[in-house]
Enzyme design. Sequence first.
Site, mmCIF file in Angstrom:
data_model
loop_
_atom_site.group_PDB
_atom_site.id
_atom_site.type_symbol
_atom_site.label_atom_id
_atom_site.label_comp_id
_atom_site.label_asym_id
_atom_site.label_seq_id
_atom_site.Cartn_x
_atom_site.Cartn_y
_atom_site.Cartn_z
ATOM 1 N N LYS A 54 0.843 -1.203 0.000
ATOM 2 C CA LYS A 54 0.000 0.000 0.000
ATOM 3 C C LYS A 54 0.878 1.252 0.000
ATOM 4 O O LYS A 54 0.616 2.193 -0.754
ATOM 5 C CB LYS A 54 -0.936 -0.013 1.215
ATOM 6 C CG LYS A 54 -2.098 -0.996 1.041
ATOM 7 C CD LYS A 54 -2.879 -1.257 2.320
ATOM 8 C CE LYS A 54 -3.935 -2.335 2.061
ATOM 9 N NZ LYS A 54 -4.628 -2.804 3.273
ATOM 10 N N GLN A 98 -5.072 -1.336 9.373
ATOM 11 C CA GLN A 98 -5.006 -2.693 8.824
ATOM 12 C C GLN A 98 -5.656 -3.697 9.786
ATOM 13 O O GLN A 98 -5.378 -3.704 10.978
ATOM 14 C CB GLN A 98 -3.532 -3.060 8.560
ATOM 15 C CG GLN A 98 -3.316 -4.378 7.860
ATOM 16 C CD GLN A 98 -3.839 -4.404 6.418
ATOM 17 O OE1 GLN A 98 -3.890 -3.389 5.745
ATOM 18 N NE2 GLN A 98 -4.232 -5.563 5.962
ATOM 19 N N ASP A 121 -11.314 2.808 3.673
ATOM 20 C CA ASP A 121 -11.775 1.421 3.603
ATOM 21 C C ASP A 121 -13.292 1.352 3.391
ATOM 22 O O ASP A 121 -13.820 0.302 3.019
ATOM 23 C CB ASP A 121 -11.476 0.708 4.931
ATOM 24 C CG ASP A 121 -10.220 -0.143 4.875
ATOM 25 O OD1 ASP A 121 -9.939 -0.720 3.817
ATOM 26 O OD2 ASP A 121 -9.538 -0.242 5.922
#
Length: 290
Positions: A54, A98, A121
């Site tokens: 990422k 995460q 997200d």
Amino acid sequence: MSAQLIDGKAAAKASNASVAAAVAGLKAKHGLVPGLTVVLVGDDPASKVYVGSKERETKAAGMNSTAHRLPATASQAEVLALVEKLNRDPDVHGILVQLPLPRQINPDAIIAAMNPAKDVDGFHAVNTGLLWGQGGGLVPCTPQGSMLLLRQAMPKPAGAHAVVVGRSMIVGKPVAALLLGQDCTVTVAHSKSRDLPAICRGADILVAAVGRPEMVRGDWVKPGAVVIDVGINRLPDGRLVGDVAFEEARAVAGAITPVPGGVGPMTIACLLRNTLVAACRQRGVPVPSL
Ligand code: GUN
């Protein structure tokens, strides 16, 4: 006849190039550099790899990328304090914590603490509500990527029967909402569904997101169907396989995503898209079309 292969690697590359061009335009026109911050708690090996990718891809698109790595012993209060600090930082347009988090931390509490406008997200209840309602929120990355790939094989999915196998917050539920938004008839099946093979055989679009290696067999697939395999499973022999028995399904389907090289690369591509969108909205500048 063998199914058309839907190339996620190529689609991700093309998407990343569009995002990079849009970022260059934002810099030149508005002095805006979108910024993504990733929070990693603990040292789960897979998560470390994802976070590294990422960071790398965010930078490659010309955006700012920062990462906070906290020890596995970090408390919920520490993570919450970090999220609140990032919420206030005007240079941070996207925050990604995460998952999975260590056991002492409740992921729901962390997601709820996030500014929904920075929730790249798309997991915050505000974004979930917008996804099922009027739209306009940030859309979860893997479902968004799955839809972009579906549209390559089936540009007009309206009226098609879509079966989603799996009901997770990360994939199953949001992808069902997106399919419904495209006027599909949607069935959400899961591990407790009765006669899953028969349900799948009714699908014009079959999305597999259960996390069970090669569970969906070739004879579960309707001839000509589009199969989107969201699963990524590592077998004991080291092979990476999806939730679909690829060779069997490929012989029956009209189009299918491979694993690896299908939905996987699209997840980070959509994270970059969301970071761009989040930055533009926070700055009040028009979102470039991608
Ligand atoms: N872990 C596995 N998938 C995801 C994802 O899409 N977002 C986050 N934050 N963590 C994950």
